[in-house]
Design an enzyme around this catalytic site. Structure first.
Site, PDB file in Angstrom:
ATOM      1  CB  ILE A  14      -3.739  -7.740  -6.475  1.00  0.00           C
ATOM      2  CG1 ILE A  14      -2.477  -8.864  -6.562  1.00  0.00           C
ATOM      3  CG2 ILE A  14      -4.404  -8.261  -5.082  1.00  0.00           C
ATOM      4  CD1 ILE A  14      -1.691  -9.343  -5.459  1.00  0.00           C
ATOM      5  CB  ILE A  67       0.184   7.119  -0.594  1.00  0.00           C
ATOM      6  CG1 ILE A  67       1.497   6.457  -0.668  1.00  0.00           C
ATOM      7  CG2 ILE A  67      -0.872   6.253  -1.036  1.00  0.00           C
ATOM      8  CD1 ILE A  67       1.430   4.795  -0.004  1.00  0.00           C
ATOM      9  CB  SER A 132       4.400  -9.137   1.129  1.00  0.00           C
ATOM     10  OG  SER A 132       5.601 -10.266   0.554  1.00  0.00           O
ATOM     11  CE1 TYR A 157       6.752  -5.418  -1.165  1.00  0.00           C
ATOM     12  CE2 TYR A 157       7.401  -7.738  -1.039  1.00  0.00           C
ATOM     13  CZ  TYR A 157       6.271  -6.870  -1.179  1.00  0.00           C
ATOM     14  OH  TYR A 157       4.932  -7.193  -1.353  1.00  0.00           O
ATOM     15  CE  LYS A 161       3.875  -4.702   0.846  1.00  0.00           C
ATOM     16  NZ  LYS A 161       2.517  -4.043   0.555  1.00  0.00           N
TER      17      LYS A 161
END
Length: 284
Positions: A14, A67, A132, A157, A161
């Site tokens: 993406i 990061i 997500s 996960y 998010k």
């Protein structure tokens, strides 16, 4: 001079498509990636971004960076004058997050906090965050829309998010000069390459049967295509049974409608996979 936009995780599927669109729209994207979810390949920029350059005729500025490395982030922001950040970087596999929850919380939450702190230090207050569909958990109704409640996540996960969305909202409530958009990118799942890109990592044994997570009572497989070996396998840990979106608001607000149906998307993706059987890892 065109605005500079930082794209974290911009060498991925993406991310690289977003970089292409930014270049076409006249922006100057600067990409960072640590290749946890993608393959670099040869050359000064990753293979996915090399193909972006080939399609657009424009150079992509790239730095290999994590990061979690706050000193590197600070150095990057000192070197550039960013007008905005598009944040894709993070761990992203539902099943793996169930097995390694601390890794997902460390990378996704700590990495985002450090990015936000660095943005704040350098006065960059425009953010697009790639969230997500997993923030919705088991859907209360389908198709999903923007009014569906969030937070009932079924895997770490999705929780990471969701927590990031909440962090960003709290930051924007406290500091009114922030502008942010949280795009829940898996509504619906992105699929099919645009010129240069499909999956960006090794895709397993090219001759092995395709694996479809789901019930043994699922449909018998694709129709109207060549004979393809496949197997129905168990649902992955943390997955929900069904998740699909109502795209009405995107059409009303952005004028967006889908150009291709499922058959065309599968055809394009299959062609790309045949030409790149090991993803970008086999490219020179």
């Amino acid at each position: 001079m065109a605005d500079q936009v930082l794209v974290t995780g911009g060498a991925g599927y993406i991310g690289s498509h977003t970089v292409l669109e930014l270049l076409e729209a006249g922006y100057r994207p600067v990409v960072i990636d640590n290749f946890h979810n993608t393959v670099r390949g040869e050359g000064p920029v990753p293979e996915s971004l090399r193909r972006v350059e080939e399609l657009t005729g424009k150079k992509v500025e790239f730095e290999e960076m994590d990061i979690l490395d706050k000193a590197a982030l600070q150095g990057l922001f000192k070197k550039h004058s960013f007008s905005a950040v598009v944040h894709f970087a993070g761990l992203k596999a539902v099943g793996e997050s169930v097995q390694k929850p601390l890794d997902y919380y460390k990378v996704n939450l700590t990495g985002t906090i450090q990015l936000l702190e660095t943005m704040k230090t350098h006065g960059v207050k425009n953010l697009v965050f790639s969230s997500s569909a997993t923030v919705y958990g088991n859907p209360s109704y389908l198709p999903l829309d923007e009014n569906h409640p969030t937070g009932g996540c079924t895997n770490p996960y999705g929780k990471s998010k969701f927590f990031i969305e909440e962090m960003i909202q709290d930051l924007c409530r406290a500091e009114k000069d922030w502008e942010r958009v949280a795009g829940r990118k898996e509504l619906p799942n992105p699929m099919g390459p645009i010129g240069m890109g499909g999956p960006t990592g090794p895709q397993g044994n090219p001759g092995a049967p395709l694996r479809f997570p789901g019930s043994p009572r699922g449909r018998d497989g694709p129709e109207g295509r060549r004979e393809i070996p496949y197997r129905i396998v168990a649902r992955r840990d943390g997955d929900v049974a069904a998740c699909y979106a109502n795209p009405k608001l995107a059409q009303e607000e952005l004028g967006w409608t889908a150009d291709f149906g499922l058959d065309k998307m599968c055809e394009d993706l299959w062609r790309w996979q045949e030409q790149n059987p090991m993803g970008f890892g086999s490219q020179a």
